[in-house]
Structures are given as C-alpha cells and as structure tokens.
Write a protein that holds these residues in place. Structure first.
Motif, PDB file in Angstrom:
ATOM      1  N   ALA A 111       0.810  -1.182  -0.112  1.00 52.75           N
ATOM      2  CA  ALA A 111      -0.220  -0.089  -0.068  1.00 52.75           C
ATOM      3  C   ALA A 111       0.961   1.393  -0.110  1.00 52.75           C
ATOM      4  CB  ALA A 111      -0.783   0.004   1.313  1.00 52.75           C
ATOM      5  N   GLY A 112       1.857   1.305   0.777  1.00 54.03           N
ATOM      6  CA  GLY A 112       2.909   2.275   1.094  1.00 54.03           C
ATOM      7  C   GLY A 112       3.488   2.553  -0.468  1.00 54.03           C
ATOM      8  N   LEU A 139       2.274   1.845  -3.553  1.00 55.40           N
ATOM      9  CA  LEU A 139       1.162   2.068  -4.521  1.00 55.40           C
ATOM     10  C   LEU A 139       0.886   3.645  -4.183  1.00 55.40           C
ATOM     11  CD1 LEU A 139      -1.253  -0.754  -4.584  1.00 55.40           C
ATOM     12  CD2 LEU A 139       0.216  -0.065  -6.221  1.00 55.40           C
ATOM     13  N   TYR A 140       0.664   4.298  -2.854  1.00 53.76           N
ATOM     14  CA  TYR A 140       0.697   5.452  -2.660  1.00 53.76           C
ATOM     15  C   TYR A 140       1.660   6.299  -2.826  1.00 53.76           C
ATOM     16  CZ  TYR A 140      -0.491   9.590   0.162  1.00 53.76           C
ATOM     17  OH  TYR A 140      -0.486  10.919   0.653  1.00 53.76           O
ATOM     18  N   ALA A 141       2.917   5.695  -2.761  1.00 51.15           N
ATOM     19  CA  ALA A 141       4.218   6.698  -3.081  1.00 51.15           C
ATOM     20  C   ALA A 141       4.148   6.854  -4.771  1.00 51.15           C
ATOM     21  CB  ALA A 141       5.468   6.059  -2.460  1.00 51.15           C
ATOM     22  N   ASN A 193       1.821   6.767  -6.962  1.00 47.60           N
ATOM     23  CA  ASN A 193       0.787   7.213  -7.534  1.00 47.60           C
ATOM     24  C   ASN A 193       0.758   8.557  -8.525  1.00 47.60           C
ATOM     25  OD1 ASN A 193      -1.988   7.184  -8.202  1.00 47.60           O
ATOM     26  ND2 ASN A 193      -2.647   8.371  -6.392  1.00 47.60           N
TER      27      ASN A 193
END
Length: 140
Positions: free
Chosen positions: A109-110, A112-114, A116
């Motif tokens: 998740a980190g 994917l967030y970073a 994006n």
C-alpha cells in the motif's frame, strides 16, 4: 527478583475444563487452580502464582538458578512459553501469518501510494503547432 512464578499443570484423568483442582508446588505449597476452558485431561496449562504465596520462595528461586546453570530454561513471561499442543501451534501460526500479511499489505500500500504521482499521461493535439511545441523524447 521475580514477583510471580509460572508452573506447568498437567490435567489428571476425569477432570474437565472449569473444574477446580488442588496442585502441589515443588516447595510444598498447595493451591486450588481452576482448569481453563478448552483444556482436557492429559493436556497442560501454565499457572502463575505470586512469590508471596509460596511457603519457601527462596528454595524455588535457588532451584530456578540451579536449573538455569545446568542449561535449563527459566520462564519469564507469556511469550517465553512452550507450544504445548496443536491448538497452541495453530494459534501461533495464525498470529504470525496475520502479522506477516499486515506487514506485506502495508508495504505494498505504501508503494502504491508513493508511486501514484508518477502515472503517465497522454496529450492529444488538435493542430501541427501544438505537436511541434510538445517535449520530444529520443530513444537510442
């Protein structure tokens, strides 16, 4: 020093969970212990007793020191206990898998967030002048 000591209690035959049994500690102290829910005859559980309740706490501490010097293990807390049966093993596996999966999912998740903000966008041009003004990339 220890404020509590742990003892392994093996459930005698014909005793069911919820019943109270009398145990004898190595120093001669006797105590009434309620058998935990889900524990059956022949299985064991860990019982904690305050050092203040023991008849001869120094004898117990000396025997623990001697056991430790002989290469034995001294229990210090919940996480230091042995896996006594299949139920304990499965519980330990479930906790380990849950923690492990939480770490992996958090890591992904980190990422994917970073990442994006690095998405590739396309532009469409309506005229040749717009095409000429767009940045060009060279591929070697």
């Amino acid at each position: 020093f220890f404020s509590k000591m742990q003892f392994r209690v093996v459930i005698p035959e014909n005793v069911k969970s919820g019943q109270t049994i009398r145990i004898a500690c190595p120093d001669g102290t006797e105590a009434d212990v309620k058998v935990p829910k889900g524990v059956q005859s022949g299985e064991s559980f860990i019982f904690e007793m305050s050092v203040d309740q023991l008849k001869n706490p120094q004898q117990m501490l000396d025997s623990l020191q001697e056991e430790s010097n002989l290469g034995g293990t001294v229990r210090k807390g919940f996480l230091d206990r042995d896996i006594a049966n299949t139920q304990d093993f499965l519980l330990a596996m479930a906790v380990g898998l849950t923690i492990g999966m939480g770490i992996v999912v958090g890591f992904l998740a980190g990422i994917l967030y970073a990442t994006n903000g690095f998405s590739i966008t396309t532009q469409t041009a309506s005229s040749q002048s717009e095409i000429d003004s767009m940045p060009q990339m060279r591929i070697n």
